[in-house]
Design a protein around this motif. Sequence first.
Motif, mmCIF file in Angstrom:
data_model
loop_
_atom_site.group_PDB
_atom_site.id
_atom_site.type_symbol
_atom_site.label_atom_id
_atom_site.label_comp_id
_atom_site.label_asym_id
_atom_site.label_seq_id
_atom_site.Cartn_x
_atom_site.Cartn_y
_atom_site.Cartn_z
ATOM 1 N N PHE A 192 -20.968 9.415 1.109
ATOM 2 C CA PHE A 192 -21.920 10.727 1.826
ATOM 3 C C PHE A 192 -23.029 10.207 2.571
ATOM 4 O O PHE A 192 -23.249 10.942 3.538
ATOM 5 N N TRP A 193 -23.740 9.366 2.170
ATOM 6 C CA TRP A 193 -24.930 9.056 3.003
ATOM 7 C C TRP A 193 -24.576 8.344 4.297
ATOM 8 O O TRP A 193 -25.316 8.500 5.339
ATOM 9 N N MET A 194 -23.291 7.862 4.343
ATOM 10 C CA MET A 194 -23.280 7.226 6.214
ATOM 11 C C MET A 194 -22.885 8.697 6.868
ATOM 12 O O MET A 194 -22.790 8.454 8.226
ATOM 13 N N ASN A 195 -22.586 9.797 6.367
ATOM 14 C CA ASN A 195 -22.348 10.798 7.148
ATOM 15 C C ASN A 195 -23.707 11.730 6.843
ATOM 16 O O ASN A 195 -23.887 12.969 7.110
ATOM 17 N N HIS A 196 -24.973 11.016 6.540
ATOM 18 C CA HIS A 196 -26.275 11.935 6.451
ATOM 19 C C HIS A 196 -26.120 12.937 5.840
ATOM 20 O O HIS A 196 -26.711 13.838 5.746
ATOM 21 N N SER A 197 -25.642 12.849 4.528
ATOM 22 C CA SER A 197 -25.395 14.051 3.648
ATOM 23 C C SER A 197 -25.559 13.429 1.982
ATOM 24 O O SER A 197 -25.226 12.335 1.745
ATOM 25 N N PRO A 198 -26.568 14.284 1.323
ATOM 26 C CA PRO A 198 -26.579 14.159 0.011
ATOM 27 C C PRO A 198 -25.152 14.251 -0.902
ATOM 28 O O PRO A 198 -24.222 15.096 -0.388
ATOM 29 N N ILE A 199 -24.909 13.736 -1.928
ATOM 30 C CA ILE A 199 -23.810 14.128 -2.599
ATOM 31 C C ILE A 199 -23.981 15.414 -3.250
ATOM 32 O O ILE A 199 -24.996 15.686 -4.038
ATOM 33 N N PRO A 200 -23.063 16.305 -3.076
ATOM 34 C CA PRO A 200 -23.286 17.703 -3.747
ATOM 35 C C PRO A 200 -22.802 17.841 -5.050
ATOM 36 O O PRO A 200 -23.054 18.773 -5.711
ATOM 37 N N GLY A 201 -22.233 16.916 -5.703
ATOM 38 C CA GLY A 201 -21.759 16.846 -7.287
ATOM 39 C C GLY A 201 -20.351 16.865 -7.241
ATOM 40 O O GLY A 201 -19.493 16.574 -6.089
ATOM 41 N N GLN A 231 -18.312 19.333 -8.563
ATOM 42 C CA GLN A 231 -17.315 20.384 -8.379
ATOM 43 C C GLN A 231 -16.974 20.675 -6.910
ATOM 44 O O GLN A 231 -17.777 20.523 -6.095
ATOM 45 N N ASN A 232 -15.502 20.872 -6.977
ATOM 46 C CA ASN A 232 -15.009 20.950 -5.593
ATOM 47 C C ASN A 232 -15.402 19.703 -4.678
ATOM 48 O O ASN A 232 -15.100 19.841 -3.524
ATOM 49 N N PHE A 233 -15.144 18.507 -5.558
ATOM 50 C CA PHE A 233 -15.349 17.181 -4.761
ATOM 51 C C PHE A 233 -14.451 17.005 -3.742
ATOM 52 O O PHE A 233 -14.866 16.545 -2.639
ATOM 53 N N SER A 234 -13.045 17.286 -3.823
ATOM 54 C CA SER A 234 -12.138 16.799 -2.889
ATOM 55 C C SER A 234 -12.433 17.493 -1.397
ATOM 56 O O SER A 234 -12.252 17.200 -0.595
ATOM 57 N N ASP A 235 -12.975 18.781 -1.688
ATOM 58 C CA ASP A 235 -13.086 19.676 -0.424
ATOM 59 C C ASP A 235 -14.568 19.006 -0.006
ATOM 60 O O ASP A 235 -14.701 18.891 1.396
ATOM 61 N N HIS A 236 -15.516 18.704 -0.658
ATOM 62 C CA HIS A 236 -16.772 17.991 -0.044
ATOM 63 C C HIS A 236 -16.225 16.665 0.652
ATOM 64 O O HIS A 236 -16.635 16.567 1.964
ATOM 65 N N VAL A 237 -15.317 16.041 0.120
ATOM 66 C CA VAL A 237 -15.174 14.629 0.689
ATOM 67 C C VAL A 237 -14.108 14.851 2.156
ATOM 68 O O VAL A 237 -14.381 14.338 2.935
ATOM 69 N N ALA A 238 -13.053 15.993 1.960
ATOM 70 C CA ALA A 238 -12.588 16.208 2.947
ATOM 71 C C ALA A 238 -13.312 16.655 4.290
ATOM 72 O O ALA A 238 -12.979 16.452 5.519
ATOM 73 N N SER A 239 -14.517 17.448 3.908
ATOM 74 C CA SER A 239 -15.263 18.182 5.162
ATOM 75 C C SER A 239 -16.094 16.906 5.661
ATOM 76 O O SER A 239 -16.779 17.162 6.888
ATOM 77 N N LEU A 240 -16.182 15.671 5.127
ATOM 78 C CA LEU A 240 -17.045 14.638 5.831
ATOM 79 C C LEU A 240 -16.290 14.168 7.264
ATOM 80 O O LEU A 240 -14.916 13.974 7.196
ATOM 81 N N LYS A 241 -17.250 13.916 8.047
ATOM 82 C CA LYS A 241 -16.759 13.389 9.480
ATOM 83 C C LYS A 241 -16.290 11.996 9.499
ATOM 84 O O LYS A 241 -15.156 11.950 10.050
ATOM 85 N N ILE A 242 -16.976 11.166 8.999
ATOM 86 C CA ILE A 242 -16.793 9.751 8.840
ATOM 87 C C ILE A 242 -16.166 9.449 7.443
ATOM 88 O O ILE A 242 -16.994 9.502 6.464
ATOM 89 N N LYS A 243 -14.892 8.964 7.509
ATOM 90 C CA LYS A 243 -14.142 8.670 6.077
ATOM 91 C C LYS A 243 -13.195 7.576 6.516
ATOM 92 O O LYS A 243 -12.470 7.812 7.319
ATOM 93 N N PRO A 244 -12.881 6.844 5.310
ATOM 94 C CA PRO A 244 -11.577 6.234 5.477
ATOM 95 C C PRO A 244 -10.298 6.915 5.347
ATOM 96 O O PRO A 244 -10.333 7.882 4.731
ATOM 97 N N PHE A 245 -9.348 6.383 5.916
ATOM 98 C CA PHE A 245 -7.946 6.962 5.803
ATOM 99 C C PHE A 245 -7.339 7.391 4.429
ATOM 100 O O PHE A 245 -7.759 6.474 3.604
#
Length: 158
Positions: free
Chosen positions: A91-100, A102-116
């Motif tokens: 999350f921090w490499m995407n300049h975002s705090p961890i939202p928690g 709840q709905n974690f997979s949606d939050h991860v999916a919305s990140l711009k920079i992430k491993p495959f």
Amino acid sequence: MKSIMVPQSFIHPLFYQEGDVVSSKSDLFYYDMMALLNEREERPWERGSETPFKVFQNEKEEMRDLFRQRKKEDVKELMKSSIGQFITFLFWMNHSPIPGFQNFSDHVASLKIKPFNVTERLFFIMQKPNQYVSYMQLDELFTEANKQAKVNAIIKRK
């Protein structure tokens, strides 16, 4: 340092239980919880901190040795910490705090920079933290994420 009750959105069987308290900057997700509660604290994700990656690099060999010695119970706390460090790094490499969580997979999916396939890989690791294959997968995720963070930083400088 201010002690706070872990917010409901950060309750997860691997990390925190109902009623847990955090009081130190070294506690997993401390800054993110403080941001969620609108407490005035540092916001390390604004600069894309590499600290979680460095923490993992320092713990990596100790975990490998514990796995070699088949001390699965001893490695569980280190793996829990390292998984938390990876989530923080992601999350921090995407300049975002961890939202928690709840709905974690949606939050991860919305990140711009992430491993495959990060969501699937991360959920596997979180379900089986004391298996060697989870450690190897976590190491790969950190490596991939670190490369992507560096490439993104170079692109932003141009």
